[in-house]
Design an enzyme around this catalytic site. Structure first.
Site, PDB file in Angstrom:
ATOM      1  N   ASP A  42       4.338  25.487 -51.970  1.00  0.00           N
ATOM      2  CA  ASP A  42       3.742  24.620 -52.982  1.00  0.00           C
ATOM      3  C   ASP A  42       2.491  23.976 -52.397  1.00  0.00           C
ATOM      4  OD1 ASP A  42       4.548  22.689 -51.185  1.00  0.00           O
ATOM      5  OD2 ASP A  42       5.786  21.564 -52.580  1.00  0.00           O
ATOM      6  N   ASP A  46       0.854  20.072 -51.829  1.00  0.00           N
ATOM      7  CA  ASP A  46       1.207  18.650 -51.886  1.00  0.00           C
ATOM      8  C   ASP A  46      -0.045  17.792 -51.728  1.00  0.00           C
ATOM      9  OD1 ASP A  46       4.267  19.159 -51.460  1.00  0.00           O
ATOM     10  OD2 ASP A  46       3.320  20.176 -49.779  1.00  0.00           O
ATOM     11  N   ASP A  95       3.036  19.159 -55.922  1.00  0.00           N
ATOM     12  CA  ASP A  95       3.632  17.820 -55.839  1.00  0.00           C
ATOM     13  C   ASP A  95       2.529  16.789 -55.643  1.00  0.00           C
ATOM     14  OD1 ASP A  95       6.206  18.635 -56.103  1.00  0.00           O
ATOM     15  OD2 ASP A  95       6.811  18.278 -54.035  1.00  0.00           O
TER      16      ASP A  95
END
Ligand code: DCP
Ligand code: MG
Length: 391
Positions: A204, A206, A315
């Site tokens: 992902d 962040d 995120d």
């Protein structure tokens, strides 16, 4: 009898956070094996074993050259009997039968596929496996009720199981930057997680968001999310608000390692540059969108311009500037490094480190009050902000 001095070839400090961290791994075959066993333990609700394998892998990652014999490992920390057995097996037989059988076990494969769905943890996957669900097709056919996150996770499974590149992370960074600048000029974003450590790919992306003026960050996340939504950049989002100051066990002692910042778990719809036939690797299990190319596309009403995009997990975390240093440290990772840093702070320095603050336990003790019924630890206002204690 082997002379200890002769074989003590490497010297590695006990805590992972005391070691020089490098992306260059000279023992990838061994660390991959130990990491696989760690992952298996974590997915089987055996966190203790998981950490033990992670620690062993981290020690091998810190070595300046490939290990050729277990004798070289004498005196090194964190290498328990089990890990040593695996290492020995691989060095002597090129592979470990335990690792091979774990890798090939139907249960492990099912756990990996199911927990690979965004929003599905080990417990849910275990329940599904007990219900006879071992892959995505069976999950779809089962009629299981999925929550919103899991629905989005299943829908975008193929995209989300492909590693995110640094280039994609930077492209998302530009979008988030624009969002943040539009809703609160002066606010800053920082790339955190694996990419901040220099990794070239991640699962992902962040970001940590703050504003140089304390308090200005309050209410920022919903505005950023609205901006992103209005521009069509979000396929999914769930925002959890900041609960740091209202937590019942006081700001100094979070109940878990999970921090309490305002956070947005999202799936971005990242527009891709139009380039001829971008080649992506085949997916492992790609049952859901098998017929679709990895990069999805929309055809406009006029049937022209193909708009290619790809789903990416992102995120976002918002921290007040007074806690920014701790948030940055806590969100840079790796997970083991963070865990070890907290353990080192507690055991060796008598301090409590979180993503919000660093406390000197001795100073905090003096502020504890004891209620008549239960021994309840409370922290006085005086110790709430302790940036100055960071040494
Ligand atoms: N982190 C943490 N505690 C949490 C969430 C995150 O300590 N509750 C830290 C450790 C991670 C970092 O934040 O290194 C980011 O979390 P990721 O799960 O995204 O991990 P990485 O970015 O390190 O790896 P990946 O490349 O797989 O995304
Ligand atoms: Mg990450």
């Amino acid at each position: 009898q082997i002379n200890e001095a002769e074989v003590a070839e490497f010297s590695v400090p006990t805590y992972a956070c005391q070691r020089r961290t490098t992306l260059e791994n000279h023992n990838a075959v061994l660390t991959d094996a130990l990491s696989l066993l760690a992952e298996h333990a974590e997915l089987s609700d055996e966190d203790g074993r998981g950490v033990a394998f992670r620690r062993a892998a981290a020690v091998l990652k810190a070595l300046p050259k490939p290990v050729t014999s277990v004798k070289q490992l004498r005196g090194l920390p964190c290498l328990g009997d089990h890990s040593l057995r695996i290492i020995k097996d691989i060095l002597e037989n090129r592979e470990s039968s335990e690792v091979q059988s774990t890798k090939q076990s139907e249960r492990f494969k099912a756990l990996k596929v199911l927990t690979g769905i965004f929003g599905v943890g080990a417990k849910t996957a275990d329940r599904w496996i007990r219900d006879g669900i071992n892959n995505l097709q069976q999950l779809q056919d089962s009629g299981q009720t999925l929550n919103r996150a899991q629905q989005a996770g299943l829908q975008h499974y193929d995209h989300l199981s492909q590693p995110v590149t640094k280039q994609e992370a930077d492209a998302i960074g530009e979008i988030v930057e624009e969002a943040v600048a539009s809703v609160l000029p002066g606010a800053r974003i920082t790339l955190i997680g694996g990419f901040r450590r220099g990794k070239l790919t991640g699962h992902d992306v962040d970001f940590l968001i703050t504003h140089p003026e304390e308090g200005r960050e309050v209410g920022l996340m919903p505005k950023v999310v609205s901006w992103l939504e209005s521009k069509g950049f979000l396929l999914y989002q769930k925002t959890t608000r900041n609960s740091y100051l209202e937590s019942k066990d006081g700001p100094a002692r979070p109940a878990s390692n999970m921090d309490r910042f305002e956070r947005c778990f999202s799936i971005f719809k990242l527009p891709e540059e139009e380039k001829p036939a971008a080649k992506h690797p085949e997916t492992l299990t790609g049952n859901v969108e098998q017929s679709l190319p990895l990069t999805s596309s929309h055809v406009s009403a006029e049937g022209e311009a193909l708009k290619r995009w790809r789903a990416v997990r992102v995120d976002l975390v918002v921290s007040p500037i007074s806690q920014f240093a701790f948030a940055l440290l806590g969100w840079t990772g790796s997970k083991l490094f963070e865990r070890e840093l907290r353990r080192w702070a507690g055991h060796e320095k008598a301090m409590s480190l979180s993503s919000h603050a660093l406390y000197d336990n001795k100073q905090v003790e003096t502020h504890f009050v004891q209620t008549p019924s239960v021994k309840k630890k409370r922290v006085s206002k005086k110790t709430k902000t302790c940036s100055s204690m960071m040494t």
